[in-house]
Design a protein around this motif. Structure first.
Motif, PDB file in Angstrom:
ATOM      1  N   UNK A   1      49.771 -10.117 -22.032  1.00 22.79           N
ATOM      2  CA  UNK A   1      51.160 -10.565 -22.094  1.00 22.79           C
ATOM      3  C   UNK A   1      51.590 -10.826 -23.535  1.00 22.79           C
ATOM      4  N   UNK A   2      50.661 -11.256 -24.377  1.00 24.51           N
ATOM      5  CA  UNK A   2      50.974 -11.446 -25.804  1.00 24.51           C
ATOM      6  C   UNK A   2      51.321 -10.118 -26.457  1.00 24.51           C
TER       7      UNK A   2
ATOM      8  N   UNK B   1      53.903 -11.218 -29.111  1.00 25.26           N
ATOM      9  CA  UNK B   1      53.490 -12.546 -29.595  1.00 25.26           C
ATOM     10  C   UNK B   1      52.133 -12.368 -30.273  1.00 25.26           C
ATOM     11  N   UNK B   2      52.153 -12.052 -31.541  1.00 29.14           N
ATOM     12  CA  UNK B   2      50.954 -11.568 -32.208  1.00 29.14           C
ATOM     13  C   UNK B   2      50.230 -12.620 -33.039  1.00 29.14           C
ATOM     14  N   UNK B   3      50.751 -13.840 -33.058  1.00 30.71           N
ATOM     15  CA  UNK B   3      50.035 -14.945 -33.695  1.00 30.71           C
ATOM     16  C   UNK B   3      49.259 -15.669 -32.600  1.00 30.71           C
ATOM     17  N   UNK B   4      47.935 -15.566 -32.606  1.00 28.74           N
ATOM     18  CA  UNK B   4      47.156 -16.113 -31.485  1.00 28.74           C
ATOM     19  C   UNK B   4      47.362 -17.614 -31.286  1.00 28.74           C
ATOM     20  N   UNK B   5      47.627 -17.990 -30.046  1.00 20.89           N
ATOM     21  CA  UNK B   5      47.748 -19.398 -29.658  1.00 20.89           C
ATOM     22  C   UNK B   5      46.551 -19.817 -28.802  1.00 20.89           C
TER      23      UNK B   5
ATOM     24  N   UNK C   1      46.640  -2.564 -27.283  1.00 17.65           N
ATOM     25  CA  UNK C   1      47.727  -2.321 -26.337  1.00 17.65           C
ATOM     26  C   UNK C   1      47.372  -2.991 -25.014  1.00 17.65           C
ATOM     27  N   UNK C   2      48.374  -3.445 -24.300  1.00 20.29           N
ATOM     28  CA  UNK C   2      48.164  -4.012 -22.967  1.00 20.29           C
ATOM     29  C   UNK C   2      47.892  -2.897 -21.968  1.00 20.29           C
ATOM     30  N   UNK C   3      46.935  -3.123 -21.078  1.00 14.65           N
ATOM     31  CA  UNK C   3      46.661  -2.144 -20.031  1.00 14.65           C
ATOM     32  C   UNK C   3      47.480  -2.358 -18.782  1.00 14.65           C
ATOM     33  N   UNK C   4      48.139  -3.495 -18.661  1.00 20.38           N
ATOM     34  CA  UNK C   4      48.854  -3.845 -17.433  1.00 20.38           C
ATOM     35  C   UNK C   4      50.350  -3.607 -17.505  1.00 20.38           C
TER      36      UNK C   4
ATOM     37  N   UNK D   1      42.059  -7.077 -20.078  1.00 19.53           N
ATOM     38  CA  UNK D   1      43.203  -6.297 -19.622  1.00 19.53           C
ATOM     39  C   UNK D   1      43.841  -5.534 -20.783  1.00 19.53           C
ATOM     40  N   UNK D   2      43.223  -5.589 -21.943  1.00 21.13           N
ATOM     41  CA  UNK D   2      43.717  -4.904 -23.141  1.00 21.13           C
ATOM     42  C   UNK D   2      42.729  -3.823 -23.562  1.00 21.13           C
ATOM     43  N   UNK D   3      43.225  -2.881 -24.369  1.00 20.04           N
ATOM     44  CA  UNK D   3      42.374  -1.860 -24.979  1.00 20.04           C
ATOM     45  C   UNK D   3      42.626  -1.862 -26.489  1.00 20.04           C
TER      46      UNK D   3
END
Length: 346
Positions: free
Chosen positions: A155-156, A161-165, A231-234, A256-258
Motif C-alpha cells: 500500500x505504501x 508513501x516512500x518514507x518508511x513509517x 512495485x506492489x504485487x496487489x 506482497x511486493x517485488x
C-alpha cells in the motif's frame, strides 16, 4: 476431459479467475475448444457476493484459436476485449499485446519478492509517540537496532508513501541462516523473540516446519543491497519506485511486493524510468488481469524486454552503460547462462 472430443456447449456461472484458469488448462492440454466467451455479471447485485464473476460460454469438439472474447455484460453485443494464450501465459488484451509484443522478452535481472515472516504482529514495528518501537500488540520494545530495518508495504508503494513509517526485524541474512547468534549479538532482541516463540511455532505455512527458530523466507544477499526498484504485487497500476537506503540501512519490503536490487542510485533510477515509461506501462496493461488476487507476479515482470523498452524510451545509451558495467563487475549476478540457453521465451 469428458467433452474434449464431443461437440457440446457448456455455460457456467463462475469466478472470472476460475474461468481463465479453466481456459488456460484446456488450451494447454488440447481441450478442443472451438469457441469461448466470457460475459461479465454483477455478482454483488445478483448474488450479494463481492467477487468478479462471469458467465463462461464455450463450444467443444474441435480446436479453435486459443482466444476468448470478453463482454462487459450478459446482454452486450460488442466485446470489451479478447484474452488469449501466448506461449504458456495468458494475455489480458490480445489486440494491445500484439501491437506491443516487441517488448516481450526475458528480463536480465532477477525479480525478488519481499521478506516473508507470517508473524506481522511481532516482526513489524512502528515508532510510538515517545520515540520507542511498538509492535502490533501495542507492546513497547527496548531492543538493539542491529536487526531492525525500515519497511515498506504494498500500500505504501501503490500510494507513493516512500518514507518508511514501519520497521521489520530481520533475523537472517539468507534462507537457512542460523538465528541462535542473535542471543549473543542482541540479547534483548533474542529475549523479545523468545517471549513470542509460541506465535512463531503457530505459523501455518509448511515452509517453517523444519526451519530454524524465527526463520524468514524471501531473504538473501540481494535484500541488503542499498538501492531497490520496487512495485506492489496487489495493485493493478504498476508504478515502480527507486528506493534509497535510510541512513545506512537498506529498505525491506513485505511479501506482497517485488523488487530488483542495485548497488547505485544511477542504476536504480534508470531502471525505474524504463519501467515507468509509457511503452512499458502500455505493455504491462495488456498483460495484467485487474481482477486477479495478485495482479503483478514475478513471471509477468520477467517478461519485460528492458533493452527494447530502453530503446523505445530513448534511454538505450544509459542502459548499455549499466548493463556493460554489470557484466564486467558482476555486482549483481545477471542470468547470463539463462540468457544464452533461452534467448527467447516465445
Amino acid at each position: 476431459r469428458a467433452l474434449e472430443r464431443r461437440p457440446a456447449t457448456l455455460a457456467m456461472l463462475c469466478k472470472t479467475a476460475t474461468a481463465r484458469k479453466f481456459l488456460r488448462y484446456a488450451w494447454q492440454n488440447d481441450g478442443r475448444i472451438a469457441h469461448a466467451a466470457l460475459y461479465r455479471i454483477e455478482a454483488a447485485t445478483h448474488f450479494d457476493a463481492a467477487v468478479d464473476a462471469c458467465l463462461l460460454y464455450l463450444r467443444t469438439g474441435s480446436s479453435g484459436p486459443c482466444e476468448a472474447d470478453v463482454y462487459p455484460a450478459l446482454d452486450a453485443s460488442t466485446r470489451a476485449m479478447r484474452i488469449g494464450l501466448v506461449g504458456k501465459d495468458l494475455v489480458a488484451d490480445l489486440q494491445a499485446y500484439n501491437e506491443l509484443r516487441r517488448f516481450e522478452g526475458l528480463c536480465p535481472f532477477q525479480w525478488r519478492s519481499g521478506v516473508k515472516h507470517d508473524c506481522a504482529a511481532i516482526m513489524e514495528l512502528r515508532r510510538a509517540t515517545d520515540g520507542t518501537l511498538e509492535n502490533g500488540l501495542g507492546e513497547r520494545l527496548d531492543i538493539e537496532p542491529d536487526f531492525v530495518f525500515p519497511l515498506l508495504k504494498c500500500s505504501d508503494l501503490a500510494n507513493s508513501r516512500l518514507t518508511p513509517q514501519r520497521f521489520v526485524i530481520v533475523t537472517q541474512r539468507f534462507v537457512g541462516d542460523a538465528t541462535a547468534s542473535i542471543a549473543e549479538k542482541a540479547p534483548q532482541t533474542w529475549s523479545y523473540l523468545q517471549s513470542h516463540a509460541a506465535r512463531f511455532l503457530a505459523r501455518k505455512s509448511s515452509i517453517y516446519k523444519s526451519a530454524v527458530p524465527f526463520a524468514l523466507f524471501g531473504i538473501g544477499p540481494y535484500s541488503f543491497a542499498p538501492w531497490k526498484v520496487a512495485v506492489s504485487g496487489l495493485h493493478s497500476s504498476a508504478r515502480f519506485h527507486a528506493i534509497p537506503p535510510v541512513g545506512d540501512r537498506p529498505v525491506f519490503f513485505d511479501d506482497t511486493c517485488y523488487h530488483l536490487s542495485f548497488q547505485s542510485e544511477e542504476e536504480a533510477v534508470l531502471v525505474a524510468n524504463i519501467l515507468n515509461s509509457p511503452a512499458c506501462q502500455r505493455f504491462l496493461s495488456s498483460l495484467i488481469f485487474t481482477d486477479a488476487k495478485r495482479s503483478i507476479t514475478v513471471d509477468l515482470l520477467h517478461r519485460l524486454n528492458l533493452s527494447e523498452l530502453a530503446r523505445e524510451a530513448g534511454l538505450e545509451l544509459s542502459w548499455q552503460q549499466i548493463t556493460r558495467a554489470r557484466y564486467t563487475t558482476a555486482a549483481e549476478p545477471v542470468q547470463l547462462a539463462l540468457l544464452m540457453e533461452e534467448p527467447a521465451r516465445y
